[in-house]
Write a protein that holds these residues in place. Structure first.
Motif, PDB file in Angstrom:
ATOM      1  N   ILE A  81       8.274  58.422  91.934  1.00 55.42           N
ATOM      2  CA  ILE A  81       9.393  58.807  91.388  1.00 55.42           C
ATOM      3  C   ILE A  81       9.504  60.366  91.285  1.00 55.42           C
ATOM      4  N   GLY A  82      10.494  60.987  92.350  1.00 56.23           N
ATOM      5  CA  GLY A  82      10.566  62.323  92.084  1.00 56.23           C
ATOM      6  C   GLY A  82      11.246  62.542  90.895  1.00 56.23           C
ATOM      7  N   TYR A  83      10.806  63.964  90.392  1.00 57.99           N
ATOM      8  CA  TYR A  83      11.321  64.231  89.050  1.00 57.99           C
ATOM      9  C   TYR A  83      11.803  65.876  89.493  1.00 57.99           C
ATOM     10  N   VAL A  84      12.923  66.266  88.848  1.00 53.27           N
ATOM     11  CA  VAL A  84      13.575  67.495  89.051  1.00 53.27           C
ATOM     12  C   VAL A  84      13.666  67.937  87.539  1.00 53.27           C
ATOM     13  N   SER A  89      10.491  73.737  86.951  1.00 54.82           N
ATOM     14  CA  SER A  89       8.987  73.638  87.023  1.00 54.82           C
ATOM     15  C   SER A  89       8.202  73.633  88.460  1.00 54.82           C
ATOM     16  N   LEU A  90       8.733  74.803  89.052  1.00 57.27           N
ATOM     17  CA  LEU A  90       8.214  75.249  90.186  1.00 57.27           C
ATOM     18  C   LEU A  90       6.641  75.646  89.773  1.00 57.27           C
ATOM     19  N   PHE A  91       5.612  75.566  91.089  1.00 58.14           N
ATOM     20  CA  PHE A  91       4.380  76.093  90.585  1.00 58.14           C
ATOM     21  C   PHE A  91       4.598  77.618  90.968  1.00 58.14           C
ATOM     22  N   PRO A  92       4.125  78.349  89.973  1.00 62.49           N
ATOM     23  CA  PRO A  92       4.253  79.963  90.309  1.00 62.49           C
ATOM     24  C   PRO A  92       3.232  80.506  91.100  1.00 62.49           C
TER      25      PRO A  92
ATOM     26  N   PRO B 428       3.273  75.690  81.300  1.00 60.20           N
ATOM     27  CA  PRO B 428       4.337  74.998  80.970  1.00 60.20           C
ATOM     28  C   PRO B 428       3.606  73.466  81.409  1.00 60.20           C
ATOM     29  N   PRO B 429       3.772  72.540  80.224  1.00 57.36           N
ATOM     30  CA  PRO B 429       3.279  71.104  80.314  1.00 57.36           C
ATOM     31  C   PRO B 429       4.057  70.638  81.650  1.00 57.36           C
ATOM     32  N   GLY B 430       5.267  70.919  81.765  1.00 58.38           N
ATOM     33  CA  GLY B 430       6.366  70.459  82.811  1.00 58.38           C
ATOM     34  C   GLY B 430       5.803  70.486  84.468  1.00 58.38           C
ATOM     35  N   LEU B 431       4.848  71.695  84.511  1.00 58.65           N
ATOM     36  CA  LEU B 431       4.283  71.856  86.025  1.00 58.65           C
ATOM     37  C   LEU B 431       3.269  70.630  86.157  1.00 58.65           C
ATOM     38  N   GLU B 432       2.513  70.297  85.035  1.00 57.25           N
ATOM     39  CA  GLU B 432       1.503  69.276  85.383  1.00 57.25           C
ATOM     40  C   GLU B 432       2.362  67.689  85.439  1.00 57.25           C
ATOM     41  N   GLU B 433       3.240  67.668  84.783  1.00 52.15           N
ATOM     42  CA  GLU B 433       4.107  66.564  84.757  1.00 52.15           C
ATOM     43  C   GLU B 433       5.000  66.398  86.268  1.00 52.15           C
ATOM     44  N   ALA B 434       5.399  67.615  86.751  1.00 53.24           N
ATOM     45  CA  ALA B 434       6.067  67.607  88.022  1.00 53.24           C
ATOM     46  C   ALA B 434       4.814  67.054  89.057  1.00 53.24           C
ATOM     47  N   ALA B 435       3.661  67.753  88.916  1.00 55.16           N
ATOM     48  CA  ALA B 435       2.506  67.136  89.899  1.00 55.16           C
ATOM     49  C   ALA B 435       2.231  65.838  89.887  1.00 55.16           C
TER      50      ALA B 435
END
Lengths: 380, 534
Positions: A81-84, A89-92, B428-435
């Motif tokens: 499932i892709g999540y936006v 939440s881009l990886f800096p 941000p925990p969102g990064l881990e969830e995105a991954a």
């Protein structure tokens, strides 16, 4: 590309139910917008779908495969499932290209052609590939987040208020780019938002989440023109509500005899029309209701006009193109275009769902801008 | 603005909830529990040993002149040092932050620098300068000069954070400058000031080397003496218990102070920077006073080491000039143990910190608190407990390098934990969830997302732990394998036998190492570690 099926999904946090039996079907390749006020459980729904939280009861199936049920919990990384997320939440620590390639199998991560194709699919220039995410504008960041989510060819894409951090102009543009990219990828998508105009503009279907259940699921047009109750009518747009009666398949109220969008039983009703249905014809009928213009709020491309009906002293709101806005104090004739909805009154004079302001002047004026200008009501 | 509001809203929605729901992975909990248990082990052992002493014997051992004297010495020094550092630290912070002092940046660096000098080196410098400086006066002087930055740094930070509008309002309400300081500024500084002073008190309680060189008897020096003379027994464990009790009391006071450390700012609007007040003619005495402070805290240690470096003729006082191989070996040992100690502390702190940041619950908070207890356990107590434990249960570990590294990890776990926590909070925990949603399992997320993002912060934390480990004396003295000498133990050994000149090169190397790493570390921190975070 896959069908999503949600069945009686429930979730409580510390004893407080947030979702109470949500049902939702998303056909393969379509985009459904989930519309809900804050606190309605939108974010919880997405987190359950993506597997970041466990369900209490109910069933989530993707393409016939059960991913969540009381005894089953498929890990987020195995659901495809892709999540936006809202904030992207881009990886800096990774470049634009590395962000896009993050979810690809190891062998494909160095495949420049693939990354470039993905960037192009969301309208981002290939020259951005080596930039850092923070060098992109807000809209570009959201499009990049979508490209990253689409890269591993997910079965389903979830978008969590992806445009809420963008300003009005950028939002429209980004919305179009995202719609196009989603359509081109053929992915099944679920967009969560609290912005009515966004839900109506983007969803093939709009599902309204209210107090933890899906209150109405319909096409944008049906939802807007035939909301299931008055609260829903108010939630998805501005509404003019007048007391009236239904007789012989038409509604009678201070605005005259109006055709119904949906048949209703004879009796006392509340009649609902949209402000833009109330027009000022230059050659009115002889029996056209007359009204005096109390005030005009000018928005540019359109204007909202507060009117007092001559016959009943009831107040109604009309929305007209900006260049045709009347002046306060002017007397006008009215005509209602199209069909209206009629909601039966539970008992004489009172309304069932929630108390209504008896006069339209008591209605909050501010949210009018919401649906009309694309300006979202947002907390400062 | 809008984005922040809705993001924080979602955050609240998710955070309020996640505390209750999410179940941390079992491996993570197990790793965190191992760390917490290792920290608790010396404390529990000390308590168990002391409790096993017969009650009447215990009373007899506790209520006697020696204990009374140690208690008087320790408590009076702790109180005096806390007070002195509070006054000096606050005054210095006020001058640097609020006055138009020439060269403010230089002063703020100079005032913080003494932290990089271990107290026993300061002690060595003063002792080798004059025999007069001994006992209480010497101890107070050394401790004050070594520890006042512990007050200066938080108070300066708090002063920077104060809203000048509050002071202006007080003045406009008719308060004098001094009254405004007492009624408006000081109350706002109280958490920082109290917290700093309590840290000074805690460090004074646990300090050993500086007092031993000054022949000032405290609980730590007494414990060491009893261990060295082979008298370690019920008496030792009772003394250790009294010391641990004092330390834990201070630690809890510090927890309390830090817990309600924040005063909410009421109202809206952007905060201005305060305009520095003009010193006028007072600038010269102020500069002289700060200069004297810098000379006393930095000049004396560095100057005395320098002096002794070039006193080869003083053969009577330095029996043997230290050879280059000995220097190189000691440096190598210090660096090596520093690296291993820092790595071990970070390794131990990481699961605890991750658990506390990502899965906050009653249990994870408890584990984290337990880890912070290490701050309240003196090195000498940890070392003695580890010695007894290994001798009794795991003989081969006794006097092994692994045990020393373990002791370092326990002692500096709180330090490592602070930086692990601060670093993880920024991701941000969102990064881990995105991954995760991109198909990565938790190991892959840790490696590809958390590790690269945390690298800078953890590196800085490791540097800090490295400085403390490579200059650590007490545990090293007691636990180092036979024949292993570090810079700290060499300085100690030579100074104890009044071979000041022989100690100098080791002390010089130690300061170089400490200042070099501090400089690197400060550089790292000032570089925006998370530039462009949206």
């Amino acid at each position: 590309m896959a069908r999503l099926s949600v069945n009686r999904l429930s979730k409580a946090f510390a004893g407080t139910p947030v979702l109470r039996g949500v049902d939702l079907e998303v056909a393969s390749g379509s985009l459904v917008a989930v519309l809900g006020a804050s606190g309605s459980g939108k974010t919880t729904l997405l987190r359950l779908l993506s597997g970041f939280e466990r369900t209490d009861s109910g069933l989530i199936e993707i393409d016939g495969q059960t991913v969540s049920s009381p005894g089953v919990h498929l890990a987020p990384e195995k659901r495809r499932i892709g999540y936006v997320a809202q904030e992207g939440s881009l990886f800096p620590h990774l470049s634009v290209a590395d962000n896009v390639a993050f979810g690809l199998p190891r062998a494909e991560r160095r495949n420049r052609w693939k990354v470039e194709a993905l960037l192009a699919s969301v309208d981002l220039p290939v020259s951005y590939a080596s930039r850092a995410p923070h060098q992109l504008s807000g809209g570009e960041q959201q499009r990049l987040a979508l490209a990253r989510a689409l890269a591993p060819a997910p079965k389903l894409v979830l978008l969590d208020e992806p445009f809420s951090s963008l300003d009005a102009a950028l939002r429209v543009e980004t919305r179009q780019a995202v719609s196009a990219a989603l359509a081109a990828s053929g992915a099944t998508a679920l967009l969560v938002t609290h912005d009515q105009s966004e839900a109506l503009a983007m969803g093939l279907q709009v599902a309204v989440l209210r107090r933890g259940v899906m209150a109405q699921i319909a096409t944008p047009e049906i939802l807007y023109r035939q909301p299931i109750d008055i609260a829903m009518a108010r939630f998805v747009g501005e509404a003019v509500i007048l007391p009236g009666t239904v007789r012989g398949g038409a509604a009678l109220c201070a605005l005259g005899r109006l055709p119904l969008a949906r048949p209703a039983q004879d009796g006392l009703v509340d009649v609902m029309a949209r402000p833009e249905q109330i027009r000022f014809p230059s050659r009115p009928n002889v029996d056209a209701p007359r009204a005096r213009v109390l005030s005009v709020t000018f928005y540019g491309h359109d204007a909202s006009v507060l009117l007092e009906l001559e016959a009943s002293a009831e107040r109604v709101m009309s929305l007209v193109p900006g260049y045709r806005a009347p002046r306060p104090g002017e007397d006008v004739h009215l005509r209602v275009e199209g069909t209206v909805m009629a909601y039966p009154r539970a008992d004489n004079g009172t309304e069932s769902a929630e108390p209504l302001p008896s006069r339209i002047s008591q209605l909050p004026m501010e949210p009018l801008s919401v649906g009309l200008l694309g300006i979202k009501e947002d907390l400062p | 603005m809008a984005a922040t509001a809705s993001a924080s809203q979602a955050g609240v929605e998710a955070a309020g909830v996640r505390a209750v729901v999410a179940r941390p992975p079992a491996a993570l909990v197990a790793a965190a529990l191992v760390g917490a248990t290792l920290v608790l082990l010396p404390i529990l052992y000390t308590i168990a040993e002391a409790v096993s002493v017969d009650f009447r014997d215990a009373a007899g051992l506790l209520f006697r002149p020696l204990v009374a004297r140690l208690l008087l010495n320790t408590v009076s020094l702790v109180i005096a040092a806390s007070f002195a550092t509070a006054v000096i630290g606050t005054a210095a912070a006020w001058l640097v932050e609020r006055m138009d002092l020439p060269g403010r940046n230089v002063w703020s660096a100079l005032l913080a620098a003494p932290l990089a000098i271990p107290p026993f080196v300061t002690s060595y410098a003063w002792v080798s300068m004059s025999n007069e400086l001994q006992d209480f006066a010497g101890a107070l002087l050394v401790v004050t000069f070594a520890y006042y930055p512990l007050v200066y740094l938080p108070v300066a930070a708090a002063l920077r954070g104060l809203d000048p509008a509050l002071e202006e309002t007080a003045r406009s309400l008719g308060e004098s400058a001094w009254g405004c300081f007492l009624r408006v500024v000081l109350p706002q500084l109280r958490p920082a000031l109290l917290g700093g002073a309590l840290l000074v008190a805690l460090d004074t309680l646990t300090e050993f080397g500086a007092f031993a060189l000054l022949r000032f008897r405290t609980f730590t020096t007494e414990l060491y003496a009893q261990y060295r003379t082979g008298l370690a027994g019920p008496e030792t464990s009772l003394l250790a218990l009294v010391l641990v009790a004092l330390c834990l009391a201070l630690l809890f006071a510090e927890f309390r102070v830090r817990g309600d450390a924040r005063y909410a700012r009421v109202g809206v609007g952007a905060r201005r920077m305060s305009t520095p007040a003009a010193l006028g003619w007072a600038r010269f005495p102020v500069l002289a006073a700060l200069g004297a402070l810098a000379v006393a805290t930095l000049g004396v240690p560095i100057g005395m080491i320098d002096y002794w470096l070039f006193q080869h003729a003083q053969a009577a006082i330095s029996p043997a000039a230290p050879s280059s191989p000995a220097l190189a070996q000691a440096l190598l040992n210090s660096v090596g143990y520093g690296l291993f100690g820092a790595a071990a502390a970070l390794l131990m702190a990481s699961p605890i910190g991750y658990l506390a940041v990502r899965f906050p619950s009653r249990w994870t908070v408890l584990i984290e608190r337990a880890a912070y207890l290490a701050q309240g356990v003196p090195g000498i107590v940890v070392a003695l407990a580890l010695i007894s434990l290994t001798v009794q249960w795991v003989g081969p570990l006794y006097q092994s390098p692994a045990l020393l590294v373990l002791a370092y990890a326990i002692l500096f776990l709180p330090l490592a934990l602070v930086s692990v926590r601060a670093t993880l909070t920024q991701i941000p925990p969102g990064l881990e969830e995105a991954a995760r949603s991109l198909g990565q399992n938790s190991a892959s997320v840790a490696w590809r997302v958390v590790a690269p993002l945390a690298a800078n912060g953890l590196g800085a934390g490791a540097a800090l732990v490295f400085i403390f480990v490579s200059t650590e004396l007490t545990a090293t003295l007691l636990l180092s394998p036979i024949g292993t000498r570090t810079l700290a133990t060499e300085v100690w050994a030579n100074t104890s036998s009044v071979a000041f000149a022989a100690a100098a090169p080791f002390a010089a190397l130690m300061l170089c190492l400490s200042f070099a790493v501090t400089w690197l570390f400060a550089n790292r921190l000032s570089r925006a570690a998370f530039a462009g975070w949206s």
